[in-house]
Each structure stands twice: as C-alpha cells, then as structure tokens.
Design an enzyme around this catalytic site. Structure first.
Site, PDB file in Angstrom:
ATOM      1  N   SER A 426       5.961 -26.917  -2.822  1.00 41.59           N
ATOM      2  CA  SER A 426       5.845 -25.500  -2.465  1.00 41.59           C
ATOM      3  C   SER A 426       4.814 -24.805  -3.358  1.00 41.59           C
ATOM      4  CB  SER A 426       7.222 -24.863  -2.653  1.00 41.59           C
ATOM      5  OG  SER A 426       7.352 -23.719  -1.877  1.00 41.59           O
ATOM      6  N   PRO A 427       4.129 -23.777  -2.826  1.00 39.66           N
ATOM      7  CA  PRO A 427       3.144 -23.086  -3.663  1.00 39.66           C
ATOM      8  C   PRO A 427       3.792 -22.426  -4.884  1.00 39.66           C
ATOM      9  CG  PRO A 427       3.507 -21.911  -1.583  1.00 39.66           C
ATOM     10  CD  PRO A 427       4.199 -23.228  -1.471  1.00 39.66           C
ATOM     11  N   GLN A 504      -2.892 -21.875   0.226  1.00 37.38           N
ATOM     12  CA  GLN A 504      -2.176 -20.680   0.660  1.00 37.38           C
ATOM     13  C   GLN A 504      -3.025 -19.457   0.312  1.00 37.38           C
ATOM     14  OE1 GLN A 504       1.124 -19.100  -1.686  1.00 37.38           O
ATOM     15  NE2 GLN A 504       2.389 -18.976   0.163  1.00 37.38           N
ATOM     16  N   TYR A 586       3.835  -9.018  -0.962  1.00 39.15           N
ATOM     17  CA  TYR A 586       2.395  -8.878  -1.152  1.00 39.15           C
ATOM     18  C   TYR A 586       1.800  -8.099   0.029  1.00 39.15           C
ATOM     19  CZ  TYR A 586       3.249 -12.108  -4.945  1.00 39.15           C
ATOM     20  OH  TYR A 586       3.730 -12.668  -6.100  1.00 39.15           O
ATOM     21  N   ARG A 634       3.790 -17.883   5.882  1.00 39.36           N
ATOM     22  CA  ARG A 634       5.009 -17.735   5.078  1.00 39.36           C
ATOM     23  C   ARG A 634       5.563 -16.328   5.270  1.00 39.36           C
ATOM     24  NH1 ARG A 634       6.977 -19.750  -0.947  1.00 39.36           N
ATOM     25  NH2 ARG A 634       7.743 -21.520   0.197  1.00 39.36           N
ATOM     26  N   ARG A 728      10.647 -25.628  -7.789  1.00 41.17           N
ATOM     27  CA  ARG A 728      10.993 -25.821  -9.202  1.00 41.17           C
ATOM     28  C   ARG A 728      11.285 -27.274  -9.574  1.00 41.17           C
ATOM     29  NH1 ARG A 728      15.302 -21.267  -9.079  1.00 41.17           N
ATOM     30  NH2 ARG A 728      15.364 -22.158  -6.994  1.00 41.17           N
TER      31      ARG A 728
HETATM   32  C1  LIG Z   1       6.607 -20.464 -10.982  1.00 37.90           C
HETATM   33  C2  LIG Z   1       6.701 -20.142  -9.519  1.00 37.90           C
HETATM   34  C3  LIG Z   1       5.592 -19.611  -8.883  1.00 37.90           C
HETATM   35  C4  LIG Z   1       5.640 -19.334  -7.499  1.00 37.90           C
HETATM   36  N1  LIG Z   1       4.513 -18.920  -6.854  1.00 37.90           N
HETATM   37  C5  LIG Z   1       4.498 -18.822  -5.520  1.00 37.90           C
HETATM   38  C6  LIG Z   1       3.304 -18.592  -4.802  1.00 37.90           C
HETATM   39  O1  LIG Z   1       2.213 -18.537  -5.370  1.00 37.90           O
HETATM   40  N2  LIG Z   1       3.364 -18.466  -3.457  1.00 37.90           N
HETATM   41  C7  LIG Z   1       4.545 -18.546  -2.784  1.00 37.90           C
HETATM   42  O2  LIG Z   1       4.570 -18.403  -1.563  1.00 37.90           O
HETATM   43  N3  LIG Z   1       5.688 -18.806  -3.440  1.00 37.90           N
HETATM   44  C8  LIG Z   1       5.692 -18.963  -4.774  1.00 37.90           C
HETATM   45  N4  LIG Z   1       6.848 -19.296  -5.417  1.00 37.90           N
HETATM   46  C9  LIG Z   1       8.071 -19.546  -4.627  1.00 37.90           C
HETATM   47  C10 LIG Z   1       8.224 -21.048  -4.334  1.00 37.90           C
HETATM   48  O3  LIG Z   1       7.185 -21.521  -3.493  1.00 37.90           O
HETATM   49  C11 LIG Z   1       9.567 -21.344  -3.652  1.00 37.90           C
HETATM   50  O4  LIG Z   1       9.599 -20.683  -2.404  1.00 37.90           O
HETATM   51  C12 LIG Z   1      10.750 -20.907  -4.493  1.00 37.90           C
HETATM   52  O5  LIG Z   1      10.583 -21.274  -5.851  1.00 37.90           O
HETATM   53  C13 LIG Z   1      12.053 -21.535  -3.977  1.00 37.90           C
HETATM   54  O6  LIG Z   1      11.989 -22.928  -3.992  1.00 37.90           O
HETATM   55  P1  LIG Z   1      12.758 -23.818  -5.128  1.00 37.90           P
HETATM   56  O7  LIG Z   1      14.200 -23.446  -5.064  1.00 37.90           O
HETATM   57  O8  LIG Z   1      12.514 -25.252  -4.705  1.00 37.90           O
HETATM   58  O9  LIG Z   1      12.164 -23.497  -6.451  1.00 37.90           O
HETATM   59  C14 LIG Z   1       6.820 -19.546  -6.799  1.00 37.90           C
HETATM   60  C15 LIG Z   1       7.940 -20.047  -7.461  1.00 37.90           C
HETATM   61  C16 LIG Z   1       7.887 -20.364  -8.805  1.00 37.90           C
HETATM   62  C17 LIG Z   1       9.111 -20.957  -9.468  1.00 37.90           C
END
Ligand SMILES: Cc1cc2nc3c(=O)[nH]c(=O)nc-3n(C[C@H](O)[C@H](O)[C@H](O)COP(=O)(O)O)c2cc1C
Ligand SMILES: Cc1cc2nc3c(=O)[nH]c(=O)nc-3n(C[C@H](O)[C@H](O)[C@H](O)COP(=O)(O)OP(=O)(O)OC[C@H]3O[C@@H](n4cnc5c(N)ncnc54)[C@H](O)[C@@H]3O)c2cc1C
Length: 777
Positions: A426-427, A504, A586, A634, A728
């Site tokens: 994921s981004p 993205q 955003y 997204r 994460r």
């Molecule tokens: C450090 C960090 C940075 C993130 N940056 C972005 C981002 O740039 N773009 C986005 O769409 N989501 C971003 N997210 C959200 C993640 O893509 C994801 O949707 C969210 O962490 C839930 O997934 P997880 O439970 O596997 O961590 C970010 C999450 C984390 C932890």
C-alpha cells in the site's frame, strides 16, 4: 436470599437451578406466563463450548440435554441448481420445548418454585424479593418499565423471517436459496429431534411485500413457502406454531443492546438476563447460548462474592462487566452474519458462482477464516483453492488432488497488466525526498519491498506540483529530473523482481504544507517554508492550520493540467499502474465529502456536483495514460463522522468513477476530518470493499489491518476484494509476502535467486518450530 425470576425461558430457569443447586437455602421462584410445556419455537442450536460449560455447572441437566441432542457436522448449501456439502462444523441442536422441559424438571427436583400461567406486570409485585431476574425475553416488560435506566437501544432489522418446522429430517445444517421474480428467499434448516427439523425462512421486505405475504393468511403463506422450497421438502408439509407469534408470523429481527443491566427499585435489585438484555441474530444461533452463559456468570459472581444479599450489588456489577465483553463479541459476529443474509440476494447470489457463494456463506460471520476452514474440511478447501486457481487462469486439471496455490498467490489481470499475486504494498508517505526527487532511500526502501514478493508496489502519494505536496519532503512528479528518478526505480523493480510498479498521484489540498509525521502529524510548517493552500472550501483542517482558498475555475484548470503533466511523465517511466488519490481529506477528497465541501456552485451539494471536479481530473488523466494500463481510484469509503460520507455514498462515487473508466476502487477510509471516530479492528475496511465490488460490480482493493496470509486468503477467496493492500506490516518486514507464504507452508513461491539459500533455511526453521510447538501440546 429471596430470588424471583420473571420469565421461565432458558435464562430464568438455568439461573434458578444453578443458584438453588449451589445454595439450597435460597428461596427461588420462577414465574412464567405460559403453561408448562407450552412454548414457541422449534429447535435451537448450541456450540460445543456452551455444552462443556454446562457439564461443569450442572452435570445432571447437562447429561439429559446431551442425550437429547442431535449432533451434526455437515453444512449443505442448495444454490442455483447445485448441492454442495462440507464437513467439520460441529453443531448440536435440541428442541426448545425439550430443553425447557429438562430445565423445568431439574428446577423442580432441586426445590425451585415454578409458577406458570402468571403474567407479571411489574417487579414491584415482589417487594420481599432481594433479587429479581428480568428474564422475560426480548419484549421484557421489566426492561420497558425502567427504560430510562436500562437505556435499551433496539434496532429493527430490515429482513422478514418466519420460524417453522417440518417432519422431514435433514442430516446436515441445510441452507436453501431460491430466487423468485421479486427476489431471493433463504431457508435455514436443521434437525433437532428424531421427528422434526427447524425451518426458518427469510427474505427482504421488498420480496415479502411484492409477493403479498403481508396480506396473505397464515395458511396461504405456508403454502407459498412449501411451493418455493418443494425440492428440499420433497412433499413434507411445513408446520406452524400457531399460538405463539414467534412461531407463526413473519417478523423482523430486533437487535438489542442495553446501556445498563441492573437497577435497585427501592426493595429489590433488578437485573436483566438473556434476551431481555441483548439479542444475537439466529444466523449464528447464539441467543440461547448467551442466555445460558449469563446465568452461569451471575452464579459464578455470587460464588466469588458470597451468596449473601449484601453482596448483590458487587455481584451484579462484575456480572455485567464480564458478560458485556462476550456479548459484544458474539453480537459482532452475529451482525456480520445477519448483514450477509440481508444483502445476500443483490450482493452475492445474483452474481456469484456456486463455489464462491458457498465460501462466502461459510465465512459470513468473519470468525471463520481460510485456515480455519482447512482445519474443518481440508479436502473441501483444497477443492475450492483449486477451483479459484483455475478461475484465475492457472493450469489446474478438474478434480486435481494436488494442492495448488491459495487465492492470494493467484495471478490477477487488469487491462494489459498481470500481477503475479494479489498482494499490493500500500502507498506510504516516507517524507524523505528533497525537491520531490527519488533518492537512495526510496531505491532501497521500494526496491527491497519489490524483492519481498508483493505483486504490486506502490510508492507514496506522489505530488503533481510543488504546492500539491503534503510536506516539503514528499515525492513529486512535475519535472524530467523527477521522472528520471522514477524511471531508475521502475527499471530496477522490473529487472530484479516479478513486481509491477504503481504510482499514486495526489494533491494535498488543505492538508498541505505540513511537517513530516514524526515532527507532529498534520502540523503546519513555518510560514516561511510553506505555500498557499487550496481546497473545495475555506475550511482549515486543524484550528492552527492555514486557511485554504476555495478553488476557482482557473485553479481547477491549472490542477487538471498538473495531473495531466504528471501522468504523462509517469507514463514515460514505464510504470505499470496509476492511482488517483481521492481519499484521506486531500484535495479531491475535500470535494467529495460534505464535511469539507460547502460550495454552492456546481461543485458542491449533490453527489454529482461533489464528484464533478474529481471526475474531471480522472477523465483528463485517463485520456493520456496508456490504454493497456489500469488506473485505480482511492476513496475514503467512510468519513467516520456525523454528516460525512458513509459506505453508501462511497458506492455512489464508485459507480461514477466506474462509468468514467476507472478500473478499480482502492477502498480506504477516514482522515477527512480530525474529529473522526473510526472503529478499528481486523479487516475493518474490508466491508467497504465487499460492498463496492459486489454491488457496483467493479474490482477493488481491500486495505486496513490485513496482517496475515490467512486474512488475505479469506478476503480474496470470499470475493470481498480482488487485491489486498498491506501497509504497516511491510514497514516491519520488507519480505512480508515471502515470509507469509512460508508460514502457511507454501514453498512454491519463488524468492529472488540471490536469496535462495535463505529460503530453505527459513522454511526449515519454521517447520522445526512448528514441530516443537506440536510436541509441547
Ligand atoms: C507511514 C504511512 C504513510 C501512509 N501514506 C499514505 C499515502 O501516501 N497514500 C495513501 O493513500 N495512504 C497512505 N497511508 C495509508 C496506507 O496506505 C494504508 O491504507 C493504511 O496504513 C492501512 O493499512 P495497514 O493496516 O496495512 O497499515 C499511509 C500509512 C502509513 C502507515
Ligand atoms: C427464529 C429464531 C430462531 C432462533 N434460533 C436459535 C438457535 O438456533 N439457537 C439459539 O441459541 N437461539 C435461537 N434463538 C434465540 C432464542 O430463542 C433466545 O435467544 C433465547 O430463548 C433467549 O432466552 P431467554 O430465556 O432470555 O428468553 P426467552 O426464551 O424468550 O424466554 C422468556 C420467557 O419469559 C416469558 N415471559 C415474558 N414476559 C413475561 C411476563 N410478563 N410474565 C411472565 N413470563 C413472561 C416468556 O413466555 C418466555 O417463556 C432463536 C430465536 C428466533 C427468533
């Protein structure tokens, strides 16, 4: 103590007998409005765990109940002309009457006073009672009397059901799904004694009304059901329990939660128990279990605190505290299962093939996972995995006995791009760039994750102009130097792994010009290093955030041009996939949410207006992005705040993006407003993906707290998403995918050739650990 149980259902009777058995000196009376042996309902199902607890608490009644039980292992599903069966599901069923008779008899033997045919109006009829158990069921008069104290929260669910019986015997818990001209009906069928089976029929309010069931006589309504389910009934008639509403009419299930469970009425302590306190939908058959577990826990609390009336307040307090946790857990699972049956027609039955429909049904409560199904019925699951692998284009012979890869490791094709597996990194914003340029950090960070096995690697949100950045350290794509950095990364990934690369594209809008997360999340940078912000409306994100300027048409044209330029640059890097970031508050998300969009022009108000600008951006980038490559969008599928977007709104937007040519919706949520109240938990955003994928008919990515292969396999197998994004866990482990494959014993997933000797050692160590753990059991 003097104890009165108002209502002689499972809760009242079982509590009475346990207390009397433990302390015969208590005077215990159960007052029931019905005659003895006269009750509603047919059979009820129990879990093995409840039975074990009952054995510990009263062996005598448990032995009789166990004798009367009908035990079965199989689940059979009739759907679209097929009959599928799986094993290992372990249920026990008993006639409700039989259960109550055993409990009544045991109460009598122990000296509990049973009073029948007495309809109690109020607890105050028993002023000399120390403790009054309000075990008077779902429509409890006692709870109603103190509604301001007990704070009942009752939700009437939309489906209609009727609880019938039949003399046809079934050797499996059988589910029969039938489509009529007006919608789907389902029957939940199980045998509960040697002559009778329970036959619950359920449908939507629309189908119920459209068939005129609301106006039919009871006999006509039964004939209708007999006709509809004639194949499974094979001529056996359906029977009603005419004297009891719950055994004869089409009802709606009422979901009940109470704010408080006990009250002192001036003379006696009054406490709610069983259905009077909470309900759990029959889809997971737990109402009787909860009633029995309540009775056990309150007795347990008296054993711990002491069987004296002075201990009543303490016992009631801990009883409520402990039972609330378990009740919430069961209600959660029951809610998932209940909702599955509420939407089953339009969401699953209409589109799914029988194999996937069966998988979806078996995992409807989301308490049974993929690996759990393997423990229950290994052969059935392997057959399903092979079916799924074949559907995904892998060469699998029909009825192959070899285990093929599980669903998360099957390939996935969208337009001209084929991913090697269904896991997406994921981004994640890393805030580590200067001037928006990819540097060594990004090469190592993203390169090592690509080597780690994910089918698709997203970098972080990549900003389309300097003033589109979240922080001064975000990645950007507005010039050729940045493009060259991206190209180097894309080439590395393509040359050294099977992974594909996704970019993205986003614009921070009112959440721009902030510090990196580790210096204060969403905190604005100093005025000197910031830049002016734009958004849908002039609402700052935090009280101390910069006030954004509402976008003019001119601003919109410039931002569209920035997105187009970034897309053209992205295309020339050779990246495989583009995502438009319209989530998390955003810029584009600020248009979609009514909480952040207060515009009165054609870009605010209705869904179509709020989506107008994001769709303009989408259409502009779709026009310049290569036709053989996908674009995902997204969305924040839930704002988690009052007045904000809900999954229903997200589905409307998903439909609009689908119509505009989007290939996939990446289903995230939240971060739109700071006062959000998200409900986190395992797979917490997956329901949004499920809804959008199966109601709108567009592929989806599920994301959020997907942290094990077992989660991803469950989600993909059940058709709740096409891909799973993992964020994460990828920070904790660059090779998350390879490690998860090894953990589920899948050795066929290739590691980078340079790392091969590590693979064998890792797998051997895991096997040793598993063997050592098994030896300790
Ligand atoms: C450090 C960090 C940075 C993130 N940056 C972005 C981002 O740039 N773009 C986005 O769409 N989501 C971003 N997210 C959200 C993640 O893509 C994801 O949707 C969210 O962490 C839930 O997934 P997880 O439970 O596997 O961590 C970010 C999450 C984390 C932890
Ligand atoms: C269609 C359907 C299927 C179900 N299937 C299952 C299943 O498979 N497994 C399962 O575990 N559960 C099942 N349940 C749920 C189950 O019936 C209840 O959760 C369970 O009976 C709760 O026990 P209780 O003692 O709290 O309440 P109840 O069983 O409702 O008992 C309350 C008693 O109080 C009496 N009463 C009410 N008011 C008064 C009054 N004023 N004065 C005197 N007496 C009064 C009533 O007559 C009744 O006997 C099902 C429910 C439905 C509707």
């Amino acid at each position: 103590m003097r104890i009165v149980c108002i209502g002689g259902g499972p809760a009242g009777l079982y509590f009475a007998l346990l207390m009397k058995k433990n302390h015969p000196e208590h005077h215990i009376r159960v007052v029931e409005r019905n005659k003895p042996y006269d009750t509603f309902g047919w059979g009820v199902v129990f879990s093995d765990a409840t039975m074990e607890a009952m054995k510990v608490w009263d062996e005598t009644s448990a032995a009789e109940i166990q004798d009367a039980f009908n035990h079965w292992d199989d689940i059979e599903v009739l759907f679209k002309g097929t009959r599928q069966r799986t094993s290992g599901h372990g249920f026990v069923g008993i006639g409700r009457k039989k259960l109550l008779n055993i409990l009544q008899k045991r109460c009598e033997d122990l000296g509990v006073e049973l009073i029948f045919e007495t309809d109690v109006d109020a607890d105050t009829q028993y002023p000399d009672a120390d403790l009054i158990i309000a075990s008077d069921g779902l429509n409890s008069k006692i709870r109603h009397r103190y509604a301001d104290i007990f704070e009942p929260d009752m939700i009437v669910r939309p489906n209609r059901y009727i609880w019938l019986g039949t003399n046809k015997l079934f050797d499996a818990f059988t589910f029969d799904f039938r489509k009529t001209d007006h919608g789907w009906f389902q029957a939940h069928i199980y045998k509960f004694d040697d002559k009778t089976s329970t036959f619950i029929i359920e449908t939507t309010e629309e189908a119920y009304q459209a068939h005129g069931l609301d106006e039919m006589s009871q006999q006509d309504s039964i004939s209708f059901c007999e006709n509809l389910f004639s194949e499974v009934l094979e001529g056996a008639p359906l029977m009603t329990n005419a004297r009891h509403l719950r055994g004869s009419a089409w009802l709606n299930f009422n979901r009940l939660i109470c704010g408080k469970w006990s009250h002192y009425n001036g003379n006696s302590h009054v406490v709610l128990m069983g259905d009077a306190a909470h309900t759990a939908h029959f889809a997971i058959g737990s109402g009787t279990k909860l009633a029995i577990d309540d009775a056990i826990e309150l007795t347990n609390q008296f054993n711990l605190h002491g069987h004296d009336k002075s201990n009543i307040p303490a016992a009631l307090e801990t009883y409520e505290e402990i039972r609330r946790v378990d009740v919430a857990r069961i209600q959660n699972a029951a809610r998932n299962a209940m909702e599955w049956f509420e939407v089953v027609g339009r969401r699953y039955a209409d589109h799914f093939e029988p194999e996937q429909f069966m998988y979806s049904m078996l995992t409807r409560s989301q308490r049974i996972s993929h690996e759990n199904l393997r423990l229950r019925d290994k052969n059935w699951l392997q057959g399903y995995e092979n079916w799924f692998a074949k559907k995904s284009g892998l060469p699998v012979e029909s009825n192959s006995s070899t285990r093929h890869v599980p669903p998360m490791f099957t390939p996935y094709q969208l337009r001209g791009v084929t991913l090697a597996n269904r896991i997406v990194m994921s981004p994640m914003a890393m805030y580590s760039a200067t001037d928006g340029l990819i540097n060594d950090f990004h090469m190592v960070h993203l390169g090592s994750r690509a080597l780690g096995g994910a089918g698709l690697i997203f970098a972080e949100m990549t900003c389309v102009s300097p003033d589109a950045r979240i922080t001064p350290n975000c990645l950007g794509l507005w010039n050729e130097e940045q493009r060259d950095g991206w190209k180097r990364l894309v080439d590395f990934v393509h040359q050294n792994s099977d992974a594909k690369v996704a970019i993205q594209l986003g614009h921070a809008g009112r959440k721009g010009a902030t510090k990196p997360a580790w210096e204060g999340i969403d905190q604005p940078v100093d005025a000197a290093s910031g830049w002016p912000l734009i958004s849908a409306s002039a609402e700052p994100y935090l009280v101390n955030s910069q006030k954004p300027k509402p976008m003019t048409r001119e601003d919109m044209d410039r931002v569209i041009a920035d997105f187009v330029r970034a897309t053209e640059l992205a295309a020339s890097t050779g990246a495989d996939w583009l995502e438009l970031h319209a989530a998390h508050g955003y810029l584009l998300s600020s248009f979609l949410s009514p909480l952040t969009n207060q515009r009165e022009d054609e870009y605010g108000g209705s869904h179509a207006n709020r989506a107008r600008f994001p769709l303009e951006v989408f259409k502009a980038i779709r026009a310049v992005w290569p036709q053989d490559k996908p674009i995902s969008v997204r969305l924040s599928c839930h704002d988690w705040a009052e007045g904000g977007n809900t999954p229903d709104d997200a589905a409307i937007f998903a439909q609009m993006f689908k119509d505009a040519g989007a290939d996939l919706i990446d289903c995230s949520s939240g971060q739109v407003v700071k006062h959000e109240k998200p409900v986190y938990g395992r797979l917490f955003q997956t329901p949004f993906s499920d809804k959008i994928r199966n109601e709108i008919g567009i592929p989806t990515i599920a994301v959020g707290a997907i942290s094990e292969a077992d989660h991803a396999n469950s989600v993909i197998s059940a058709g709740r998403a096409d891909l799973c994004a993992v964020a994460r866990p990828h920070l904790a482990d660059p090779a998350w995918v390879l490690h998860e494959a090894a953990k589920i014993g899948l050795t066929s997933v290739p590691w980078p050739k340079q790392y091969y000797s590590g693979k064998t050692q890792y797998e051997t160590n895991l096997a040793r650990e598993a063997a050592a753990a098994a030896a300790l059991k």
